[in-house]
Write a protein that holds these residues in place. Structure first.
Motif, PDB file in Angstrom:
ATOM      1  N   LEU A   1      36.344  30.515  35.823  1.00  0.00           N
ATOM      2  CA  LEU A   1      37.697  30.337  35.282  1.00  0.00           C
ATOM      3  C   LEU A   1      38.677  31.058  36.200  1.00  0.00           C
ATOM      4  CD1 LEU A   1      36.876  31.214  31.556  1.00  0.00           C
ATOM      5  CD2 LEU A   1      37.064  28.923  32.566  1.00  0.00           C
ATOM      6  N   ALA A   2      39.616  30.294  36.777  1.00  0.00           N
ATOM      7  CA  ALA A   2      40.551  30.879  37.724  1.00  0.00           C
ATOM      8  C   ALA A   2      41.979  30.446  37.389  1.00  0.00           C
ATOM      9  CB  ALA A   2      40.199  30.454  39.146  1.00  0.00           C
ATOM     10  N   VAL A   3      42.903  31.400  37.456  1.00  0.00           N
ATOM     11  CA  VAL A   3      44.323  31.129  37.206  1.00  0.00           C
ATOM     12  C   VAL A   3      45.044  31.131  38.553  1.00  0.00           C
ATOM     13  CG1 VAL A   3      46.409  31.918  36.028  1.00  0.00           C
ATOM     14  CG2 VAL A   3      44.195  32.251  34.962  1.00  0.00           C
ATOM     15  N   LEU A   4      45.888  30.120  38.781  1.00  0.00           N
ATOM     16  CA  LEU A   4      46.675  30.027  40.012  1.00  0.00           C
ATOM     17  C   LEU A   4      48.017  30.715  39.800  1.00  0.00           C
ATOM     18  CD1 LEU A   4      46.017  26.279  40.885  1.00  0.00           C
ATOM     19  CD2 LEU A   4      44.776  28.283  41.673  1.00  0.00           C
ATOM     20  N   LEU A   5      48.326  31.678  40.676  1.00  0.00           N
ATOM     21  CA  LEU A   5      49.526  32.502  40.502  1.00  0.00           C
ATOM     22  C   LEU A   5      50.187  32.823  41.832  1.00  0.00           C
ATOM     23  CD1 LEU A   5      47.937  35.219  38.179  1.00  0.00           C
ATOM     24  CD2 LEU A   5      49.466  33.397  37.440  1.00  0.00           C
ATOM     25  N   TYR A   6      51.429  33.263  41.754  1.00  0.00           N
ATOM     26  CA  TYR A   6      52.085  33.892  42.900  1.00  0.00           C
ATOM     27  C   TYR A   6      51.669  35.362  42.897  1.00  0.00           C
ATOM     28  CZ  TYR A   6      54.971  29.681  42.962  1.00  0.00           C
ATOM     29  OH  TYR A   6      55.409  28.382  43.007  1.00  0.00           O
ATOM     30  N   GLU A   7      51.825  36.027  44.052  1.00  0.00           N
ATOM     31  CA  GLU A   7      51.373  37.420  44.196  1.00  0.00           C
ATOM     32  C   GLU A   7      51.886  38.337  43.089  1.00  0.00           C
ATOM     33  OE1 GLU A   7      49.094  38.120  46.406  1.00  0.00           O
ATOM     34  OE2 GLU A   7      49.344  36.268  47.532  1.00  0.00           O
ATOM     35  N   HIS A   8      53.175  38.263  42.785  1.00  0.00           N
ATOM     36  CA  HIS A   8      53.803  39.209  41.853  1.00  0.00           C
ATOM     37  C   HIS A   8      53.389  38.965  40.395  1.00  0.00           C
ATOM     38  CE1 HIS A   8      56.571  35.767  41.766  1.00  0.00           C
ATOM     39  NE2 HIS A   8      56.875  36.175  40.542  1.00  0.00           N
ATOM     40  N   GLU A   9      52.575  37.930  40.150  1.00  0.00           N
ATOM     41  CA  GLU A   9      52.166  37.608  38.776  1.00  0.00           C
ATOM     42  C   GLU A   9      50.797  38.179  38.411  1.00  0.00           C
ATOM     43  OE1 GLU A   9      54.824  33.535  38.608  1.00  0.00           O
ATOM     44  OE2 GLU A   9      52.706  33.391  39.135  1.00  0.00           O
ATOM     45  N   LEU A  10      50.168  38.874  39.346  1.00  0.00           N
ATOM     46  CA  LEU A  10      48.937  39.612  39.062  1.00  0.00           C
ATOM     47  C   LEU A  10      49.383  41.009  38.635  1.00  0.00           C
ATOM     48  CD1 LEU A  10      45.882  39.846  39.035  1.00  0.00           C
ATOM     49  CD2 LEU A  10      45.943  40.281  41.486  1.00  0.00           C
ATOM     50  N   LEU A  11      49.284  41.277  37.321  1.00  0.00           N
ATOM     51  CA  LEU A  11      49.849  42.486  36.733  1.00  0.00           C
ATOM     52  C   LEU A  11      48.753  43.464  36.297  1.00  0.00           C
ATOM     53  CD1 LEU A  11      52.503  40.745  34.435  1.00  0.00           C
ATOM     54  CD2 LEU A  11      52.789  41.553  36.795  1.00  0.00           C
ATOM     55  N   GLU A  12      49.145  44.694  36.083  1.00  0.00           N
ATOM     56  CA  GLU A  12      48.190  45.682  35.565  1.00  0.00           C
ATOM     57  C   GLU A  12      47.782  45.339  34.134  1.00  0.00           C
ATOM     58  OE1 GLU A  12      46.393  48.071  37.062  1.00  0.00           O
ATOM     59  OE2 GLU A  12      47.319  47.210  38.848  1.00  0.00           O
ATOM     60  N   ARG A  13      48.772  44.903  33.328  1.00  0.00           N
ATOM     61  CA  ARG A  13      48.495  44.559  31.930  1.00  0.00           C
ATOM     62  C   ARG A  13      49.456  43.487  31.448  1.00  0.00           C
ATOM     63  NH1 ARG A  13      44.672  47.132  30.140  1.00  0.00           N
ATOM     64  NH2 ARG A  13      44.167  48.068  28.224  1.00  0.00           N
ATOM     65  N   VAL A  14      48.910  42.547  30.658  1.00  0.00           N
ATOM     66  CA  VAL A  14      49.768  41.602  29.939  1.00  0.00           C
ATOM     67  C   VAL A  14      49.514  41.815  28.453  1.00  0.00           C
ATOM     68  CG1 VAL A  14      49.809  39.862  31.791  1.00  0.00           C
ATOM     69  CG2 VAL A  14      48.109  39.677  29.978  1.00  0.00           C
ATOM     70  N   PRO A  15      50.507  41.550  27.608  1.00  0.00           N
ATOM     71  CA  PRO A  15      50.301  41.680  26.165  1.00  0.00           C
ATOM     72  C   PRO A  15      49.190  40.711  25.741  1.00  0.00           C
ATOM     73  CG  PRO A  15      52.618  41.211  26.686  1.00  0.00           C
ATOM     74  CD  PRO A  15      51.849  41.066  27.949  1.00  0.00           C
ATOM     75  N   ALA A  16      48.242  41.199  24.954  1.00  0.00           N
ATOM     76  CA  ALA A  16      47.099  40.371  24.559  1.00  0.00           C
ATOM     77  C   ALA A  16      46.930  40.371  23.055  1.00  0.00           C
ATOM     78  CB  ALA A  16      45.833  40.888  25.222  1.00  0.00           C
ATOM     79  N   GLU A  17      46.304  39.317  22.572  1.00  0.00           N
ATOM     80  CA  GLU A  17      45.987  39.182  21.158  1.00  0.00           C
ATOM     81  C   GLU A  17      44.480  39.004  21.007  1.00  0.00           C
ATOM     82  OE1 GLU A  17      48.813  36.633  18.954  1.00  0.00           O
ATOM     83  OE2 GLU A  17      49.846  36.480  20.887  1.00  0.00           O
TER      84      GLU A  17
END
Length: 191
Positions: A156-172
């Motif tokens: 499973l791979a997500v395609l992103l721009y560099e700045h969209e790889l974050l330390e944390r995203v809000p999760a549920e």
């Protein structure tokens, strides 16, 4: 949680729109190379047609198809679930709701995604744990749940721009992690 996700989505979408056409084109070419390497071992790849300022998938789709990889593309259903159809080239795409482009071929059913060895997912961001921030429609949350229920274990791979790889995203609690983030600079293992 909802407000935090909403604010982050708004910021990330604004940053995407600010990218120049040249930067988006360079990113699409780089992503095609990285995803192509990943797809080398997969007979079937589930992907999507990028729209607007999303990281571009067109070069990738055509490169996979040229290599003889079976590419499945999503078809949005009325309930926001996804059906799948084979990619038969750019001329076999038609405008659909929400500004999307969808394949015009035979529908294979929502379960078809379980045949993929690699699933490329759209997203606005992903964090180091592998948790993905989507647009909020839940379509790909359903895909991830369907894969899990079927016991399917594609990459499973997500395609992103560099700045969209974050330390944390809000999760549920229902969020399921992905394995990789693909950015123009390369492949990032998560989790």
């Amino acid at each position: 949680m909802h407000n935090e996700k909403s604010a982050l989505r708004t910021r990330l979408l604004s940053e995407r729109r600010a990218l120049s056409a040249e930067a988006r084109e360079r990113a699409a070419e780089a992503l095609a190379g990285h995803a192509g390497e990943l797809a080398a071992a997969a007979a079937t790849v589930a992907a999507y047609v990028s729209v607007g300022s999303e990281p571009g998938t067109r070069p990738l789709l055509d490169a996979l198809r040229a290599r003889g990889v079976r590419v499945l593309l999503p078809v949005l259903l009325a309930d926001n679930d996804l059906d799948w159809a084979p990619y038969a080239g750019p001329r076999a795409l038609a405008p659909a709701g929400r500004g999307l482009l969808e394949p015009v071929g035979d529908r294979l059913g929502p379960q078809a995604v379980t045949e993929a060895g690699l699933v490329l997912l759209p997203g606005l961001a992903v964090d180091r744990r592998g948790l993905r921030l989507g647009r909020g429609g839940g379509s790909y949350d359903r895909v991830l749940a369907r894969l899990e229920r079927a016991g399917a274990r594609p990459v499973l791979a997500v395609l992103l721009y560099e700045h969209e790889l974050l330390e944390r995203v809000p999760a549920e609690p229902h969020d399921r992690p992905v394995d990789l983030a693909l950015t123009p600079s390369g492949t990032h293992r998560l989790g």
